[in-house]
Design a protein around this motif. Sequence first.
Motif, PDB file in Angstrom:
ATOM      1  N   MET A 164       0.800  -0.730  -0.022  1.00  0.00           N
ATOM      2  CA  MET A 164       0.068  -0.347   0.061  1.00  0.00           C
ATOM      3  C   MET A 164       1.112   1.655   0.304  1.00  0.00           C
ATOM      4  O   MET A 164       1.826   1.144   0.504  1.00  0.00           O
ATOM      5  N   GLU A 165       0.473   2.200  -0.200  1.00  0.00           N
ATOM      6  CA  GLU A 165       1.190   3.686  -0.626  1.00  0.00           C
ATOM      7  C   GLU A 165       1.956   4.756   0.865  1.00  0.00           C
ATOM      8  O   GLU A 165       2.331   4.141   1.201  1.00  0.00           O
ATOM      9  N   ASP A 166       0.325   3.989   1.630  1.00  0.00           N
ATOM     10  CA  ASP A 166       0.818   4.253   3.197  1.00  0.00           C
ATOM     11  C   ASP A 166       2.492   3.218   3.771  1.00  0.00           C
ATOM     12  O   ASP A 166       2.804   3.935   4.036  1.00  0.00           O
ATOM     13  N   GLU A 167       2.745   2.258   3.499  1.00  0.00           N
ATOM     14  CA  GLU A 167       3.350   1.241   3.738  1.00  0.00           C
ATOM     15  C   GLU A 167       4.303   1.601   3.269  1.00  0.00           C
ATOM     16  O   GLU A 167       6.008   1.823   3.495  1.00  0.00           O
ATOM     17  N   LEU A 168       4.293   2.445   2.043  1.00  0.00           N
ATOM     18  CA  LEU A 168       6.121   2.734   1.255  1.00  0.00           C
ATOM     19  C   LEU A 168       6.562   3.935   1.768  1.00  0.00           C
ATOM     20  O   LEU A 168       7.744   3.691   1.937  1.00  0.00           O
ATOM     21  N   ARG A 169       5.201   4.784   1.778  1.00  0.00           N
ATOM     22  CA  ARG A 169       5.257   6.070   2.659  1.00  0.00           C
ATOM     23  C   ARG A 169       6.561   5.968   4.107  1.00  0.00           C
ATOM     24  O   ARG A 169       7.498   6.562   3.937  1.00  0.00           O
ATOM     25  N   ASP A 170       5.961   5.034   4.935  1.00  0.00           N
ATOM     26  CA  ASP A 170       6.492   4.645   6.113  1.00  0.00           C
ATOM     27  C   ASP A 170       7.444   4.487   6.212  1.00  0.00           C
ATOM     28  O   ASP A 170       8.593   4.780   6.576  1.00  0.00           O
ATOM     29  N   LEU A 171       8.103   3.243   5.105  1.00  0.00           N
ATOM     30  CA  LEU A 171       9.609   2.937   4.857  1.00  0.00           C
ATOM     31  C   LEU A 171      10.213   3.997   3.711  1.00  0.00           C
ATOM     32  O   LEU A 171      11.290   4.143   4.511  1.00  0.00           O
ATOM     33  N   CYS A 172       9.673   4.681   3.377  1.00  0.00           N
ATOM     34  CA  CYS A 172      10.662   5.941   3.316  1.00  0.00           C
ATOM     35  C   CYS A 172      11.042   7.305   4.011  1.00  0.00           C
ATOM     36  O   CYS A 172      12.148   7.945   3.702  1.00  0.00           O
ATOM     37  N   GLU A 173      10.095   7.054   4.720  1.00  0.00           N
ATOM     38  CA  GLU A 173      10.095   8.576   5.522  1.00  0.00           C
ATOM     39  C   GLU A 173      11.003   8.315   7.158  1.00  0.00           C
ATOM     40  O   GLU A 173      11.401   9.771   7.340  1.00  0.00           O
ATOM     41  N   THR A 174      11.193   7.159   7.514  1.00  0.00           N
ATOM     42  CA  THR A 174      12.300   6.867   7.999  1.00  0.00           C
ATOM     43  C   THR A 174      14.262   7.663   7.203  1.00  0.00           C
ATOM     44  O   THR A 174      15.007   7.660   8.275  1.00  0.00           O
ATOM     45  N   ILE A 175      14.289   7.164   5.853  1.00  0.00           N
ATOM     46  CA  ILE A 175      15.318   8.185   5.355  1.00  0.00           C
ATOM     47  C   ILE A 175      15.368   9.505   5.842  1.00  0.00           C
ATOM     48  O   ILE A 175      16.422  10.074   5.832  1.00  0.00           O
ATOM     49  N   GLY A 176      13.943   9.868   4.853  1.00  0.00           N
ATOM     50  CA  GLY A 176      13.918  11.731   5.084  1.00  0.00           C
ATOM     51  C   GLY A 176      12.910  12.212   4.268  1.00  0.00           C
ATOM     52  O   GLY A 176      11.576  11.603   3.806  1.00  0.00           O
ATOM     53  N   GLU A 177      12.514  13.352   4.436  1.00  0.00           N
ATOM     54  CA  GLU A 177      11.570  14.088   4.130  1.00  0.00           C
ATOM     55  C   GLU A 177      11.618  13.907   2.763  1.00  0.00           C
ATOM     56  O   GLU A 177      12.519  14.656   1.517  1.00  0.00           O
ATOM     57  N   ILE A 178      10.161  13.365   2.968  1.00  0.00           N
ATOM     58  CA  ILE A 178       9.261  13.540   1.188  1.00  0.00           C
ATOM     59  C   ILE A 178       8.747  14.259   0.725  1.00  0.00           C
ATOM     60  O   ILE A 178       7.923  15.516   1.453  1.00  0.00           O
ATOM     61  N   PHE A 179       8.667  15.117  -0.602  1.00  0.00           N
ATOM     62  CA  PHE A 179       7.945  15.416  -1.487  1.00  0.00           C
ATOM     63  C   PHE A 179       7.250  14.936  -2.257  1.00  0.00           C
ATOM     64  O   PHE A 179       5.866  15.564  -2.435  1.00  0.00           O
ATOM     65  N   GLU A 180       7.451  13.521  -2.927  1.00  0.00           N
ATOM     66  CA  GLU A 180       5.774  13.498  -3.557  1.00  0.00           C
ATOM     67  C   GLU A 180       6.466  11.761  -3.619  1.00  0.00           C
ATOM     68  O   GLU A 180       7.318  10.934  -3.595  1.00  0.00           O
ATOM     69  N   LEU A 181       4.741  11.108  -3.656  1.00  0.00           N
ATOM     70  CA  LEU A 181       5.279   9.205  -3.680  1.00  0.00           C
ATOM     71  C   LEU A 181       4.443   8.563  -4.953  1.00  0.00           C
ATOM     72  O   LEU A 181       2.945   9.613  -4.814  1.00  0.00           O
ATOM     73  N   ARG A 182       4.980   8.243  -6.060  1.00  0.00           N
ATOM     74  CA  ARG A 182       4.029   7.731  -6.616  1.00  0.00           C
ATOM     75  C   ARG A 182       3.719   6.149  -6.798  1.00  0.00           C
ATOM     76  O   ARG A 182       5.290   6.020  -7.616  1.00  0.00           O
ATOM     77  N   LEU A 183       2.810   5.558  -6.373  1.00  0.00           N
ATOM     78  CA  LEU A 183       3.193   4.203  -6.552  1.00  0.00           C
ATOM     79  C   LEU A 183       2.352   3.154  -8.022  1.00  0.00           C
ATOM     80  O   LEU A 183       1.222   3.930  -8.094  1.00  0.00           O
ATOM     81  N   MET A 184       2.991   3.218  -8.346  1.00  0.00           N
ATOM     82  CA  MET A 184       2.728   2.858 -10.628  1.00  0.00           C
ATOM     83  C   MET A 184       1.823   1.852 -10.184  1.00  0.00           C
ATOM     84  O   MET A 184       2.016   0.424  -9.482  1.00  0.00           O
ATOM     85  N   LYS A 185       0.155   2.146 -10.358  1.00  0.00           N
ATOM     86  CA  LYS A 185      -0.934   0.990 -10.011  1.00  0.00           C
ATOM     87  C   LYS A 185      -1.315   0.706 -12.045  1.00  0.00           C
ATOM     88  O   LYS A 185      -1.181   1.563 -12.838  1.00  0.00           O
ATOM     89  N   ASP A 186      -1.551  -0.671 -12.389  1.00  0.00           N
ATOM     90  CA  ASP A 186      -2.831  -1.260 -13.700  1.00  0.00           C
ATOM     91  C   ASP A 186      -3.302  -0.178 -13.618  1.00  0.00           C
ATOM     92  O   ASP A 186      -4.636   0.054 -12.549  1.00  0.00           O
ATOM     93  N   ARG A 187      -3.247   0.549 -14.870  1.00  0.00           N
ATOM     94  CA  ARG A 187      -5.022   1.334 -15.124  1.00  0.00           C
ATOM     95  C   ARG A 187      -6.485   0.677 -15.336  1.00  0.00           C
ATOM     96  O   ARG A 187      -7.808   0.877 -15.300  1.00  0.00           O
ATOM     97  N   ASP A 188      -5.607  -0.022 -15.644  1.00  0.00           N
ATOM     98  CA  ASP A 188      -7.733  -1.413 -15.780  1.00  0.00           C
ATOM     99  C   ASP A 188      -7.545  -1.871 -14.269  1.00  0.00           C
ATOM    100  O   ASP A 188      -9.065  -2.537 -13.994  1.00  0.00           O
ATOM    101  N   THR A 189      -6.594  -2.656 -13.793  1.00  0.00           N
ATOM    102  CA  THR A 189      -6.608  -3.599 -12.244  1.00  0.00           C
ATOM    103  C   THR A 189      -6.648  -2.707 -10.849  1.00  0.00           C
ATOM    104  O   THR A 189      -7.551  -2.862 -10.236  1.00  0.00           O
ATOM    105  N   GLY A 190      -6.329  -1.253 -11.030  1.00  0.00           N
ATOM    106  CA  GLY A 190      -5.428  -0.863  -9.807  1.00  0.00           C
ATOM    107  C   GLY A 190      -4.772  -1.635  -9.532  1.00  0.00           C
ATOM    108  O   GLY A 190      -4.457  -1.240  -8.179  1.00  0.00           O
ATOM    109  N   GLU A 191      -3.956  -2.729  -9.708  1.00  0.00           N
ATOM    110  CA  GLU A 191      -3.094  -3.613  -9.092  1.00  0.00           C
ATOM    111  C   GLU A 191      -1.565  -2.523  -8.691  1.00  0.00           C
ATOM    112  O   GLU A 191      -1.722  -2.487 -10.384  1.00  0.00           O
ATOM    113  N   SER A 192      -1.129  -2.772  -7.572  1.00  0.00           N
ATOM    114  CA  SER A 192       0.006  -2.006  -8.135  1.00  0.00           C
ATOM    115  C   SER A 192       1.071  -2.708  -9.198  1.00  0.00           C
ATOM    116  O   SER A 192       1.194  -4.235  -9.484  1.00  0.00           O
ATOM    117  N   LYS A 193       1.857  -2.556  -9.913  1.00  0.00           N
ATOM    118  CA  LYS A 193       2.650  -2.682 -10.713  1.00  0.00           C
ATOM    119  C   LYS A 193       4.098  -3.146 -10.225  1.00  0.00           C
ATOM    120  O   LYS A 193       5.715  -3.570 -10.901  1.00  0.00           O
TER     121      LYS A 193
END
Length: 292
Positions: free
Chosen positions: A118-147
């Motif tokens: 999930m995007e929130d899980e990935l954000r939690d992982l990256c925020e331990t490293i430093g301040e984030i400006f933007e995060l984009r988890l790429m998803k399939d347009r048809d299924t909505g599943e993460s790529k």
Amino acid sequence: MAEGREIEERVDLEEDNYMEEIDDDVEEQLDEDGEDDAGDAHAEENVEEEFEDSKPEGSQKDQSPEADRSLANSNPAEDEQKPTASVNEEEKEKHAQLLSLPPHGSEVFIGGLPKDVMEDELRDLCETIGEIFELRLMKDRDTGESKGFAFVAFKSKEVARKATEELRSKDYKGKTLRCSISETKNRLFIGNVPKNLTEDEFRKIIEEVGPGVEVIELIKDPQTPTRNRGFAFILYYNNACADYSRQKMLNANFKLDGHTPTVSWADPKGTPPDHSPAAAGQVKALYVKKHT
């Protein structure tokens, strides 16, 4: 009459020689990335879409006839100053907005992600490293599943480099992550530059187009040092600044001393760019500009 025909033939000959000189200006670029990573290609696509609003919003020519008539009886100096001041303020605001975005090299590509992350899980992982400006988890347009990959823009290049060190080969939910700096474009190729333009004259024009100009390479003619070879490379602070200037220079009204320039992306190397004339000779694409 014979004298008139002789003059016309001489003019035609001079024009033919000029066209041959322009045809000799075949310049080359290198796409040094060479990576087949679908993630990076998708990133560049998304970055251009995000900054679509960086295109110039029009000039004074777009003002309505009614607006012109309403100013018909006012002070002529005010007629010129008011719209110009308004445009200048808008430009300054846009420039400040572009420069407030993270610099080139602050975004990372993260691959090998679990499809159910999930995007929130990935954000939690990256925020331990430093301040984030933007995060984009790429998803399939048809299924909505993460790529299985994402792009994370941090506030600085230093944090981005730290992220690549900490996340590369990291075990995350049973998966081994891949992490590298995302190579968004921030370098432009400018062709059909008038050969008599000096470096200072060219710099003044380019810096007035848009913000974030860091390095200008107006390639000099080795045979005639007082002239340039008709092309240049410009390195910008970030992709947003580069794309803003690219769009403005692609406008049909933009000229370089009466010449319509050729403007395109010049991909940077994976390592810091080599700002030397030798680097300009490497091949990416072939550009031929003819005058008719």
